[in-house]
Enzyme design. Structure first.
Site, PDB file in Angstrom:
ATOM      1  N   GLU A  21       0.720  -1.183   0.000  1.00 40.68           N
ATOM      2  CA  GLU A  21      -0.070   0.018  -0.025  1.00 40.68           C
ATOM      3  C   GLU A  21       0.876   1.161  -0.048  1.00 40.68           C
ATOM      4  O   GLU A  21       1.780   1.348   0.702  1.00 40.68           O
ATOM      5  CB  GLU A  21      -0.860  -0.002   1.265  1.00 40.68           C
ATOM      6  N   CYS A  22       0.733   2.070  -0.883  1.00 44.07           N
ATOM      7  CA  CYS A  22       1.226   3.485  -1.072  1.00 44.07           C
ATOM      8  C   CYS A  22       2.847   3.502  -0.746  1.00 44.07           C
ATOM      9  O   CYS A  22       3.550   2.755  -1.905  1.00 44.07           O
ATOM     10  CB  CYS A  22       0.754   4.229   0.107  1.00 44.07           C
ATOM     11  N   GLY A  23       3.514   3.289   0.232  1.00 44.26           N
ATOM     12  CA  GLY A  23       5.005   3.297   0.231  1.00 44.26           C
ATOM     13  C   GLY A  23       5.403   2.026   0.051  1.00 44.26           C
ATOM     14  O   GLY A  23       6.369   1.716  -0.456  1.00 44.26           O
TER      15      GLY A  23
ATOM     16  N   THR B  76      -1.435  -0.993  -4.359  1.00 39.23           N
ATOM     17  CA  THR B  76      -2.199   0.189  -4.463  1.00 39.23           C
ATOM     18  C   THR B  76      -1.698   1.487  -3.962  1.00 39.23           C
ATOM     19  O   THR B  76      -1.021   1.463  -2.984  1.00 39.23           O
ATOM     20  CB  THR B  76      -3.811  -0.099  -3.716  1.00 39.23           C
TER      21      THR B  76
END
Length: 438
Positions: free
Chosen positions: A328-330, A428
């Site tokens: 997720e993200c990072g 994501t």
């Protein structure tokens, strides 16, 4: 479950000092021997860790855009066994998105009304005196369903300033619960995504103890506690989100730290075993894990360390040959081919996805996300709708893999950050909050 009295600390806008008030209240009540349950209204990633440090009890997000009534009930039930609930609002009290989501627009006012919590309004009175009462009165009357327990005056310049400001509040019929003199040292360090993480604060416990002492001196703690109340609710068998796997290797360090607490609590309650490991310490995920999950965080601040973490990268790649990996993200950025930091240096990442991201070419991405999965991801089949939140400054330079989902914002506009999938690996840019159940 017995109803636990609570209140919500909010403000007319961000930057008024409500987080320091929140942390001071949590620690002061805990020092008095109370079991204090913290909550955060809205999708904030950082504050719950500070709440935990202040109260000694895990804090959970309550979000009316992302969470349906069942999940709101399950999350609020985490207060069982507490003596008092203290929740922190986000942004201004009535701020939310234009179009409703699961149960509302995501405002702190909605959270307060649904939970039956009176609001303690923190007012920054800098540069005004009696006029501050007009602001507070507007908040007290804007929505009659919202109960304002009283106000805390913040950044008061002098005794005369306090007298005049209190006079205005008295004329408006508003109770003053405290008056905090202006102090430049009562701030928390910040960076581009807001406050620094709790684990990075140089002396967090001492800072929180200072906030508590300051509030104890200038705020009526007894009156605040007496103002707390809640809505009586029937006992619920509602549960938190179920785990996506039985044994979950979870990256956990300064680069990977953002996972919503209700998800982790739901995974544990569902019988999952969470096995933490640190990519920054060049640790590989447990080979026996069924799933590797890389949360969000700040990999852009640790690009060189992650690029040199061969044990981590080798173990991650080995796992991905036969079992799922999700970021997720990072965490998504770390699964990609490369990450470019703010100085323009290119750092090699895991290479499990073709994603190349740049923090040098900064662009602000913020808001709720509704995703309809084209492909399955851990815990969810293709076609499932998920609600989440995106908050980062990185720009995608390359994303050659198959899109994971169709993603729209809170107003239904498509966003280009679709996430991606390659083999057993998915990622994501939004942080998952909840499945969007019909």
């Amino acid at each position: 479950m017995a109803d636990v009295p609570g209140l919500l600390v909010s403000a007319p806008s961000s930057g008024t000092g409500k987080t320091t008030v929140m942390l001071g209240l949590l620690r002061a009540f805990a020092d008095d021997g109370l079991k204090v349950q913290p909550f955060k209204s809205g999708p904030d990633y950082i504050d719950p860790a500070f709440h935990l440090a202040a109260a000694g009890r895990s804090s959970f997000n309550l979000d009316t855009w992302s969470m349906d009534e069942v999940l709101l009930g399950a999350v609020s039930a985490q207060s069982e066994g507490a003596d008092l609930i203290v929740a922190e609002g986000s942004m201004g009290l009535f701020d939310g998105v234009a179009f409703p989501g699961a149960t509302g627009h995501g405002s702190s006012a909605e959270t307060a009304v649904r939970m039956g919590w009176p609001v303690v309004l923190v007012i920054d009175v800098s540069g005004q005196a009696q006029s501050a009462a007009a602001t507070a009165l507007g908040f007290a009357t804007y929505n009659p369903d919202v109960q304002i327990a009283g106000v805390i005056l913040n950044r008061v310049a002098s005794p005369r300033h306090e007298r005049l400001t209190r006079l205005g509040m008295e004329q408006a019929g508003l109770r003053v619960l405290g008056s905090l003199p202006r102090r430049g040292d009562l701030t928390l360090p910040e960076r581009h995504l807001g406050l620094i993480q709790a684990v990075e604060h140089p002396d967090l416990d001492a800072a929180i103890a200072g906030y508590a002492a300051f509030l104890r001196e200038h705020v009526d703690l007894d009156a605040i506690r007496a103002a707390a109340s809640s809505v009586s609710r029937e006992p619920s068998s509602a549960s938190l989100p179920t785990p996506p796997a039985q044994r979950i290797a979870l990256a956990r360090d300064a680069a990977f730290s953002f996972t919503y607490p209700h998800l982790l609590e739901g995974w544990r309650a569902g019988g999952a075993e969470i096995i933490p490991f640190s990519p920054l310490n060049d640790e590989a995920p447990d080979p026996s894990a069924d799933l590797v999950w890389l949360p969000g965080g700040y990999p852009e601040l640790h690009g060189g360390t992650l690029a040199a973490a061969e044990t981590f990268r080798t173990g991650l790649r080995k796992h991905a040959e036969t079992k799922p990996v999700h970021g997720e993200c990072g965490g998504y950025m770390a699964l990609g081919e490369a990450l470019i930091d703010k100085e323009g240096n290119r750092h090699r990442m895991a290479g499990l996805l073709g994603l190349v991201t740049s923090y040098e070419k900064r662009k602000f991405h913020l808001g709720y996300r509704l995703a309809t999965l084209h492909e399955a991801m851990p815990g969810f089949a293709a076609g499932t709708q998920l609600r989440g939140h995106e908050f980062h400054y990185s720009t995608i330079l390359e994303e050659p893999d198959a899109p994971l989902a169709r993603v729209v914002d809170a107003e239904g506009a498509e966003v280009p950050e679709t996430g991606s999938r390659r083999g057993n690996v998915t990622g994501t840019f939004f942080h998952l909050i909840a499945e969007a159940r019909p």
